[in-house]
Design a protein around this motif. Structure first.
Motif, mmCIF file in Angstrom:
data_model
loop_
_atom_site.group_PDB
_atom_site.id
_atom_site.type_symbol
_atom_site.label_atom_id
_atom_site.label_comp_id
_atom_site.label_asym_id
_atom_site.label_seq_id
_atom_site.Cartn_x
_atom_site.Cartn_y
_atom_site.Cartn_z
ATOM 1 N N LEU A 195 0.789 -1.227 0.000
ATOM 2 C CA LEU A 195 0.000 0.000 0.000
ATOM 3 C C LEU A 195 0.830 1.291 0.000
ATOM 4 C CD1 LEU A 195 -2.940 0.830 -0.118
ATOM 5 C CD2 LEU A 195 -3.002 0.792 2.366
ATOM 6 N N PRO A 196 1.844 1.449 0.851
ATOM 7 C CA PRO A 196 2.600 2.706 0.825
ATOM 8 C C PRO A 196 3.229 2.995 -0.541
ATOM 9 C CG PRO A 196 3.110 1.487 2.811
ATOM 10 C CD PRO A 196 2.277 0.576 1.945
ATOM 11 N N HIS A 197 3.779 1.975 -1.177
ATOM 12 C CA HIS A 197 4.378 2.160 -2.504
ATOM 13 C C HIS A 197 3.313 2.523 -3.531
ATOM 14 C CE1 HIS A 197 7.005 1.644 -5.928
ATOM 15 N NE2 HIS A 197 6.140 0.797 -6.461
ATOM 16 N N GLN A 198 2.164 1.851 -3.477
ATOM 17 C CA GLN A 198 1.083 2.137 -4.426
ATOM 18 C C GLN A 198 0.541 3.545 -4.231
ATOM 19 O OE1 GLN A 198 -1.534 -1.174 -3.577
ATOM 20 N NE2 GLN A 198 -0.888 -2.247 -5.438
ATOM 21 N N LEU A 199 0.410 3.988 -2.980
ATOM 22 C CA LEU A 199 -0.062 5.356 -2.713
ATOM 23 C C LEU A 199 0.933 6.377 -3.249
ATOM 24 C CD1 LEU A 199 -1.574 5.135 0.869
ATOM 25 C CD2 LEU A 199 -2.739 5.919 -1.189
ATOM 26 N N LYS A 200 2.214 6.142 -3.010
ATOM 27 C CA LYS A 200 3.234 7.074 -3.496
ATOM 28 C C LYS A 200 3.202 7.134 -5.020
ATOM 29 C CE LYS A 200 8.125 8.146 -3.137
ATOM 30 N NZ LYS A 200 9.410 7.773 -2.567
ATOM 31 N N GLN A 201 3.082 5.986 -5.657
ATOM 32 C CA GLN A 201 3.034 5.937 -7.118
ATOM 33 C C GLN A 201 1.788 6.659 -7.647
ATOM 34 O OE1 GLN A 201 2.923 1.931 -8.629
ATOM 35 N NE2 GLN A 201 3.881 2.518 -10.553
ATOM 36 N N ALA A 202 0.644 6.444 -7.020
ATOM 37 C CA ALA A 202 -0.591 7.108 -7.451
ATOM 38 C C ALA A 202 -0.492 8.621 -7.276
ATOM 39 C CB ALA A 202 -1.783 6.560 -6.670
#
Length: 173
Positions: free
Chosen positions: A108-115
């Motif tokens: 989740l943290p990586h996906q949020l940063k990417q989004a």
């Protein structure tokens, strides 16, 4: 991004007795009110007893919920009977959903940063707006240089004056 921050219950994966398994929560429907138990770090275990099979759910705070699945027929009881294999399989389904949820939460943290980066790039990307502005400028320049424009402007002015003569005021623009 909102769906990443608050994924909701997710897709329904199954149900057995009072438990309804969703992608991100287990919903307990026993008693006067339903409640949801988050899947993240949930511990689910199966146990069998003399009259009931049980699924024990221990949430991240340490609170335990026991779902009972009767397997012995009693004379006065009209309850549904549950096969041990079905209860064990449902426990495994819960455990697998917990593993999937924990994996989802780890990513989740990586996906949020990417989004967030993609959103920022989309907000700063003005190529389409710049192309539209250039096209508009080209069209305006072409219209200014059109030899028929002066004739059309004169005809418009004559028509506006005719309108004013007939009605006493100019038409709305």
């Amino acid at each position: 991004m909102v769906r990443l921050r608050n994924p909701g219950a997710g897709e329904r994966l199954g149900a057995l007795g009072e438990l309804v398994l969703f992608q991100h929560v287990v919903v307990v429907t026993a008693g006067p009110a339903t409640r949801s138990i988050e899947m993240a770090s949930l511990d689910a275990r199966f146990d069998t007893g003399r009259t009931n099979h049980s699924i024990y759910l221990t949430d991240v705070t340490g609170r335990v919920h026991r779902a009972k699945y009767p397997h012995v027929l009693s004379a006065a009881d009209g309850q549904q009977r549950f096969d041990e294999e079905a209860v064990r399989d449902f426990t495994v389904a819960i455990q697998n959903a917990v593993a999937d949820e924990n994996s989802f939460r780890a990513r989740l943290p990586h996906q949020l940063k990417q989004a967030e980066q993609q959103l920022e790039e989309a907000r700063t990307d003005t190529r389409a707006q710049e192309a539209a502005r250039k096209k508009l400028a080209t069209v305006r320049q072409r219209n200014r240089q059109d030899p028929h424009r002066k004739i059309a402007d004169c005809e418009l002015e004559d028509a506006l004056q005719d309108w004013k003569t007939l009605t006493g005021h100019l038409p709305p623009k």
